[in-house]
Design a protein around this motif. Structure first.
Motif, PDB file in Angstrom:
ATOM      1  N   LEU A  21       0.827  -1.207   0.000  1.00 39.13           N
ATOM      2  CA  LEU A  21       0.000   0.000   0.000  1.00 39.13           C
ATOM      3  C   LEU A  21       0.865   1.263   0.000  1.00 39.13           C
ATOM      4  CD1 LEU A  21      -2.693  -1.084   2.638  1.00 39.13           C
ATOM      5  CD2 LEU A  21      -2.929  -1.107   0.146  1.00 39.13           C
ATOM      6  N   LEU A  22       1.954   1.243   0.771  1.00 36.66           N
ATOM      7  CA  LEU A  22       2.852   2.399   0.825  1.00 36.66           C
ATOM      8  C   LEU A  22       3.520   2.649  -0.528  1.00 36.66           C
ATOM      9  CD1 LEU A  22       4.553   1.827   4.296  1.00 36.66           C
ATOM     10  CD2 LEU A  22       3.180   3.819   3.658  1.00 36.66           C
ATOM     11  N   LYS A  23       3.974   1.593  -1.178  1.00 38.67           N
ATOM     12  CA  LYS A  23       4.666   1.731  -2.466  1.00 38.67           C
ATOM     13  C   LYS A  23       3.763   2.326  -3.540  1.00 38.67           C
ATOM     14  CE  LYS A  23       7.907  -2.083  -1.709  1.00 38.67           C
ATOM     15  NZ  LYS A  23       8.298  -3.464  -2.107  1.00 38.67           N
ATOM     16  N   HIS A  24       2.462   2.103  -3.393  1.00 46.82           N
ATOM     17  CA  HIS A  24       1.513   2.584  -4.408  1.00 46.82           C
ATOM     18  C   HIS A  24       0.673   3.756  -3.901  1.00 46.82           C
ATOM     19  CE1 HIS A  24       2.318  -0.669  -7.297  1.00 46.82           C
ATOM     20  NE2 HIS A  24       2.548  -1.395  -6.220  1.00 46.82           N
ATOM     21  N   ASP A  25       1.086   4.354  -2.783  1.00 52.38           N
ATOM     22  CA  ASP A  25       0.452   5.562  -2.258  1.00 52.38           C
ATOM     23  C   ASP A  25      -1.058   5.389  -2.097  1.00 52.38           C
ATOM     24  OD1 ASP A  25       0.410   8.125  -1.246  1.00 52.38           O
ATOM     25  OD2 ASP A  25       0.409   9.113  -3.202  1.00 52.38           O
ATOM     26  N   LEU A  26      -1.454   4.293  -1.466  1.00 55.81           N
ATOM     27  CA  LEU A  26      -2.871   3.975  -1.323  1.00 55.81           C
ATOM     28  C   LEU A  26      -3.403   4.207   0.090  1.00 55.81           C
ATOM     29  CD1 LEU A  26      -2.989   0.692  -3.451  1.00 55.81           C
ATOM     30  CD2 LEU A  26      -3.973   2.912  -4.041  1.00 55.81           C
ATOM     31  N   THR A  86       8.919   2.912   0.733  1.00 54.91           N
ATOM     32  CA  THR A  86       7.940   3.906   1.172  1.00 54.91           C
ATOM     33  C   THR A  86       8.139   5.197   0.390  1.00 54.91           C
ATOM     34  OG1 THR A  86       7.867   2.991   3.409  1.00 54.91           O
ATOM     35  CG2 THR A  86       7.115   5.260   3.131  1.00 54.91           C
ATOM     36  N   LEU A  87       7.069   5.725  -0.173  1.00 55.28           N
ATOM     37  CA  LEU A  87       7.166   6.954  -0.961  1.00 55.28           C
ATOM     38  C   LEU A  87       7.230   8.179  -0.047  1.00 55.28           C
ATOM     39  CD1 LEU A  87       4.489   6.250  -3.738  1.00 55.28           C
ATOM     40  CD2 LEU A  87       6.968   5.995  -3.899  1.00 55.28           C
ATOM     41  N   PRO A  88       8.013   9.199  -0.415  1.00 59.17           N
ATOM     42  CA  PRO A  88       7.982  10.454   0.331  1.00 59.17           C
ATOM     43  C   PRO A  88       6.574  11.039   0.283  1.00 59.17           C
ATOM     44  CG  PRO A  88       9.861  10.395  -1.172  1.00 59.17           C
ATOM     45  CD  PRO A  88       8.984   9.242  -1.535  1.00 59.17           C
ATOM     46  N   ALA A  89       6.079  11.514   1.410  1.00 52.49           N
ATOM     47  CA  ALA A  89       4.723  12.046   1.475  1.00 52.49           C
ATOM     48  C   ALA A  89       4.585  12.923   2.708  1.00 52.49           C
ATOM     49  CB  ALA A  89       3.702  10.901   1.527  1.00 52.49           C
ATOM     50  N   ALA A  90       3.610  13.828   2.683  1.00 50.05           N
ATOM     51  CA  ALA A  90       3.332  14.700   3.815  1.00 50.05           C
ATOM     52  C   ALA A  90       2.035  14.267   4.490  1.00 50.05           C
ATOM     53  CB  ALA A  90       3.232  16.151   3.355  1.00 50.05           C
ATOM     54  N   SER A 102      -3.288  10.257  15.138  1.00 51.92           N
ATOM     55  CA  SER A 102      -3.909  10.022  13.841  1.00 51.92           C
ATOM     56  C   SER A 102      -3.344  11.024  12.833  1.00 51.92           C
ATOM     57  CB  SER A 102      -5.428  10.180  13.928  1.00 51.92           C
ATOM     58  OG  SER A 102      -5.981   9.243  14.830  1.00 51.92           O
ATOM     59  N   TYR A 103      -2.868  10.508  11.704  1.00 50.95           N
ATOM     60  CA  TYR A 103      -2.285  11.328  10.651  1.00 50.95           C
ATOM     61  C   TYR A 103      -3.069  11.158   9.364  1.00 50.95           C
ATOM     62  CZ  TYR A 103       1.837  11.745  13.669  1.00 50.95           C
ATOM     63  OH  TYR A 103       2.683  11.998  14.712  1.00 50.95           O
ATOM     64  N   VAL A 104      -3.323  12.275   8.681  1.00 50.73           N
ATOM     65  CA  VAL A 104      -4.071  12.266   7.432  1.00 50.73           C
ATOM     66  C   VAL A 104      -3.142  12.686   6.298  1.00 50.73           C
ATOM     67  CG1 VAL A 104      -6.033  13.268   6.193  1.00 50.73           C
ATOM     68  CG2 VAL A 104      -6.195  12.833   8.658  1.00 50.73           C
ATOM     69  N   ARG A 105      -3.195  11.960   5.198  1.00 49.74           N
ATOM     70  CA  ARG A 105      -2.373  12.272   4.019  1.00 49.74           C
ATOM     71  C   ARG A 105      -2.624  13.708   3.583  1.00 49.74           C
ATOM     72  NH1 ARG A 105       0.926  12.707   0.498  1.00 49.74           N
ATOM     73  NH2 ARG A 105       1.404  11.247  -1.187  1.00 49.74           N
ATOM     74  N   ASP A 106      -1.536  14.439   3.311  1.00 50.12           N
ATOM     75  CA  ASP A 106      -1.639  15.871   3.010  1.00 50.12           C
ATOM     76  C   ASP A 106      -0.682  16.268   1.893  1.00 50.12           C
ATOM     77  OD1 ASP A 106      -2.434  18.520   3.175  1.00 50.12           O
ATOM     78  OD2 ASP A 106      -1.107  18.980   4.850  1.00 50.12           O
ATOM     79  N   GLY A 107      -0.857  15.654   0.740  1.00 48.27           N
ATOM     80  CA  GLY A 107      -0.107  16.074  -0.433  1.00 48.27           C
ATOM     81  C   GLY A 107       1.338  15.597  -0.471  1.00 48.27           C
ATOM     82  N   GLU A 108       2.117  16.298  -1.271  1.00 53.01           N
ATOM     83  CA  GLU A 108       3.491  15.904  -1.508  1.00 53.01           C
ATOM     84  C   GLU A 108       4.432  16.426  -0.422  1.00 53.01           C
ATOM     85  OE1 GLU A 108       4.194  13.839  -4.063  1.00 53.01           O
ATOM     86  OE2 GLU A 108       2.018  13.865  -4.267  1.00 53.01           O
ATOM     87  N   LEU A 109       5.564  15.751  -0.258  1.00 51.02           N
ATOM     88  CA  LEU A 109       6.602  16.220   0.656  1.00 51.02           C
ATOM     89  C   LEU A 109       7.211  17.497   0.126  1.00 51.02           C
ATOM     90  CD1 LEU A 109       8.553  15.710   3.071  1.00 51.02           C
ATOM     91  CD2 LEU A 109      10.009  14.513   1.428  1.00 51.02           C
TER      92      LEU A 109
END
Length: 208
Positions: free
Chosen positions: A144-149, A173-177, A194-201
């Motif tokens: 899931l991490l490799k495919h940003d899911l 693991t992909l770079p992500a914010a 709890s962390y929510v995906r927030d765009g690119e690093l």
């Protein structure tokens, strides 16, 4: 009720140095010679249990790797709902298990994913339905991490270091914010965050 495009949420017990292997007991996952199974047991309390109840009492469907599914399937169908409040919730929920070998699962409401895993999970995300919760399932999480899911992480961070074992964020693991949505601390020092995906690093520099 219509839910719309649904989130994948990872619920994980993790040590300070990022290990998520076998938090609940020595026999849970001794693969790789892991010797510290059960490292979170002494930190459990009513506060932590209530938080888990809150998170798993929402409408959800489970997305699991085979090993975690088999651990759950050996326990939850036989648990007494009067003594284990989560039993009824987990048993009633639909469960998707990623496996190339599992056939004819006996646990109710189980669907096996054994083809193109990434394509099938993307299809599930686009289906109408409740959120997809991932518990345990370290190998699946790496995919899931490799495919940003992954849309959210609900972490329980324990005040221990283990030095070895399967890590939550592995190679690939992909770079992500992410944005911190919620953070509490139990009396025993467990951080519930709890962390929510927030765009690119985004990177920068203090140099002038």
């Amino acid at each position: 009720m219509r839910f719309g495009m649904r989130k994948i949420i990872v619920l994980t017990f993790v040590s300070l140095d990022g290990v998520m292997q076998a938090p609940g007991g020595p026999e849970e996952d001794p693969s790789g010679g892991f010797k510290y199974g059960g490292w979170m047991v002494n930190y459990g309390d009513e506060f932590l249990m209530q938080e888990m109840m809150n998170q798993m009492s929402r409408p959800y469907e489970a997305l699991l790797g085979r090993k975690t599914y088999e651990i759950f399937a050996s326990y939850w169908p036989h648990a007494n709902p009067d003594e284990e409040p989560l039993a009824g919730i987990i048993n009633r929920s639909k469960k998707y298990v990623v496996s190339k070998t599992l056939q004819n699962p006996s646990w109710e409401n189980t669907i096996v994913i054994n083809g193109d895993v990434v394509a099938e999970i993307k299809r599930l995300k686009n289906m109408d339905g409740p959120e997809l919760q991932v518990s345990g399932s370290s190998n699946l999480i790496q995919t899931l991490l490799k495919h940003d899911l992954i849309d959210e992480f609900w972490l329980k961070i324990f005040p221990v270091t283990l030095g070895t074992g399967k890590r939550l964020f592995g190679e690939g693991t992909l770079p992500a914010a992410f944005t911190l949505q919620k953070c509490e601390v139990s009396q025993k020092g467990v951080i519930i965050a709890s962390y929510v995906r927030d765009g690119e690093l985004k990177t920068g520099s203090f140099a002038r």
